[in-house]
Design a protein around this motif. Structure first.
Motif, short mmCIF file in Angstrom:
data_model
loop_
_atom_site.label_atom_id
_atom_site.label_comp_id
_atom_site.label_asym_id
_atom_site.label_seq_id
_atom_site.Cartn_x
_atom_site.Cartn_y
_atom_site.Cartn_z
N MET A 1 2.22 -9.82 -3.30
CA MET A 1 1.33 -8.26 -3.39
C MET A 1 2.50 -7.37 -2.78
SD MET A 1 -2.22 -7.46 -2.73
CE MET A 1 -2.70 -8.25 -1.90
N THR A 2 2.68 -7.34 -1.82
CA THR A 2 4.22 -6.07 -1.67
C THR A 2 5.46 -6.69 -3.28
OG1 THR A 2 3.85 -6.42 0.71
CG2 THR A 2 6.20 -5.35 -0.08
N ALA A 3 5.80 -8.01 -3.41
CA ALA A 3 6.29 -8.03 -4.42
C ALA A 3 5.80 -8.00 -5.57
CB ALA A 3 6.21 -9.67 -4.44
N TYR A 4 4.74 -7.87 -6.15
CA TYR A 4 4.63 -7.16 -7.18
C TYR A 4 4.38 -5.40 -7.52
CZ TYR A 4 0.86 -5.27 -10.31
OH TYR A 4 0.18 -4.32 -11.86
N ILE A 5 3.61 -4.70 -6.30
CA ILE A 5 3.81 -3.05 -6.27
C ILE A 5 5.11 -2.97 -6.02
CG2 ILE A 5 3.07 -1.47 -4.87
CD1 ILE A 5 1.42 -2.02 -6.56
N ARG A 6 6.39 -3.87 -5.50
CA ARG A 6 7.55 -2.84 -5.60
C ARG A 6 8.11 -2.26 -6.92
NH1 ARG A 6 10.12 -7.40 -2.89
NH2 ARG A 6 9.67 -6.65 -1.04
N PRO A 7 7.89 -2.82 -8.18
CA PRO A 7 8.48 -2.28 -9.08
C PRO A 7 7.76 -0.36 -9.52
CG PRO A 7 8.03 -4.64 -9.24
CD PRO A 7 6.92 -4.45 -8.53
N PHE A 8 6.67 -0.60 -9.01
CA PHE A 8 6.08 0.81 -8.88
C PHE A 8 6.07 1.96 -8.38
CE2 PHE A 8 3.61 -2.99 -10.81
CZ PHE A 8 3.66 -1.91 -12.43
N ILE A 9 7.06 1.27 -6.95
CA ILE A 9 6.88 2.53 -6.51
C ILE A 9 8.51 3.14 -6.35
CG2 ILE A 9 7.79 2.71 -3.49
CD1 ILE A 9 5.80 0.60 -3.01
N GLU A 10 9.20 4.20 -5.74
CA GLU A 10 9.99 4.84 -5.94
C GLU A 10 11.09 4.13 -5.95
OE1 GLU A 10 10.76 7.95 -8.01
OE2 GLU A 10 7.96 7.29 -8.12
N SER A 11 12.63 3.84 -5.76
CA SER A 11 13.57 3.45 -5.59
C SER A 11 14.72 4.10 -5.93
CB SER A 11 13.35 2.16 -6.21
OG SER A 11 14.71 1.86 -6.08
N SER A 12 15.60 4.78 -5.22
CA SER A 12 17.18 4.80 -4.84
C SER A 12 17.93 3.83 -6.37
CB SER A 12 18.18 5.30 -4.26
OG SER A 12 17.49 4.26 -3.41
N VAL A 13 17.08 3.21 -6.90
CA VAL A 13 18.27 2.00 -7.71
C VAL A 13 17.58 1.69 -8.89
CG1 VAL A 13 19.92 1.19 -5.19
CG2 VAL A 13 17.45 -0.47 -6.28
N ARG A 14 16.24 1.70 -8.97
CA ARG A 14 15.59 1.19 -10.47
C ARG A 14 14.52 2.48 -11.31
NH1 ARG A 14 11.23 0.68 -8.64
NH2 ARG A 14 10.88 -1.31 -6.55
N ALA A 15 14.66 2.57 -12.32
CA ALA A 15 13.07 3.05 -12.39
C ALA A 15 12.17 2.69 -12.26
CB ALA A 15 13.29 3.82 -13.83
N ARG A 16 10.47 3.09 -11.52
CA ARG A 16 9.13 2.53 -11.59
C ARG A 16 9.49 1.95 -13.33
NH1 ARG A 16 5.20 6.47 -8.97
NH2 ARG A 16 3.89 5.38 -10.45
N LEU A 17 8.73 1.02 -12.66
CA LEU A 17 8.25 0.43 -13.97
C LEU A 17 7.38 0.52 -14.76
CD1 LEU A 17 8.28 -2.47 -16.00
CD2 LEU A 17 6.46 -3.27 -14.00
N ASP A 18 6.26 1.10 -14.23
CA ASP A 18 5.53 1.68 -15.15
C ASP A 18 5.57 3.29 -15.69
OD1 ASP A 18 5.50 3.47 -12.25
OD2 ASP A 18 3.13 3.64 -12.11
N GLU A 19 7.19 4.26 -15.65
CA GLU A 19 7.76 4.95 -16.33
C GLU A 19 9.11 4.58 -17.22
OE1 GLU A 19 8.59 7.41 -12.51
OE2 GLU A 19 6.00 7.66 -12.00
N ILE A 20 8.73 3.34 -17.58
CA ILE A 20 10.16 3.36 -18.49
C ILE A 20 9.44 3.57 -19.92
CG2 ILE A 20 11.38 1.56 -19.44
CD1 ILE A 20 11.50 0.18 -16.39
N SER A 21 9.97 4.09 -20.45
CA SER A 21 9.58 4.62 -22.10
C SER A 21 10.21 3.24 -22.22
CB SER A 21 10.12 5.50 -22.65
OG SER A 21 11.69 5.60 -22.50
N GLY A 22 8.70 3.17 -23.46
CA GLY A 22 9.32 1.91 -24.87
C GLY A 22 8.90 0.45 -24.55
N ILE A 23 7.81 1.08 -22.82
CA ILE A 23 7.77 -0.34 -22.45
C ILE A 23 6.19 -0.54 -22.52
CG2 ILE A 23 9.37 -1.94 -21.69
CD1 ILE A 23 7.49 -0.95 -18.81
#
Length: 171
Positions: free
Chosen positions: A1-23
């Protein structure tokens, strides 16, 4: 659960998965379950603010009914099975999205690797594996540029009269 949501939360080292253009992002048919999982993670898993978690004080009584101790317990309702199945489908769909999004990077890396010699590759910096005792553990560590992984070991003290093998570091 936490691992699934992590890519959709703001981070200082990566873009949010739901905000990457082209995917393609979250499939529209699975967006409702994504929203439920995000809320469940925030209110129940990460912060225990939902009605699915109920902390309670429990009084321990002696045979005469007098309180002799008190302790806390928490009743926690797990994710309902039907939602868990929907989450499984969502994770599978998002694995496909991530695979598609990372394919160009994978292709560039493979092209670069084909140009490298075995001698060059063997000279690449290896990750550092640090061994420390569990008594040295702090929660203040952050990842560095150099790949580093710390293994914490427990050193048990020998009790008087106890015989034990010489190896004190246990996995």
């Amino acid at each position: 659960m936490t691992a699934y949501i992590r890519p959709f939360i703001e981070s200082s080292v990566r873009a949010r998965l739901d905000e990457i253009s082209g995917i393609p992002g979250i499939p529209p048919a699975l967006r409702p379950v994504h929203d439920v999982i995000r809320k469940y993670r925030n209110t129940t898993i990460a912060h225990s603010q939902s009605t699915l978690v109920m902390p309670l004080p429990v009084a321990i009584l002696d045979p005469s009914g007098q309180a002799v101790d008190v302790m806390g317990i928490s009743l926690i309702h797990p994710l309902p099975c039907a939602i868990a199945h929907q989450l499984s489908r969502l994770i599978s769909a998002m694995e496909d999205v991530v695979s598609q999004a990372t394919q160009p990077v994978k292709e560039r890396l493979l092209a670069r690797l084909k140009e490298e010699t075995p001698e060059s590759i063997s000279g690449w910096q290896q990750p550092d594996v640090i061994h420390q005792l569990d008594s040295d553990f702090t929660a203040n560590s952050t990842r560095k540029q150099t790949p580093r992984f710390t293994l914490y070991w427990h050193l048990e003290e020998q009790l008087p009269g106890e015989e034990r093998p010489q190896e004190d570091l246990r996995r």
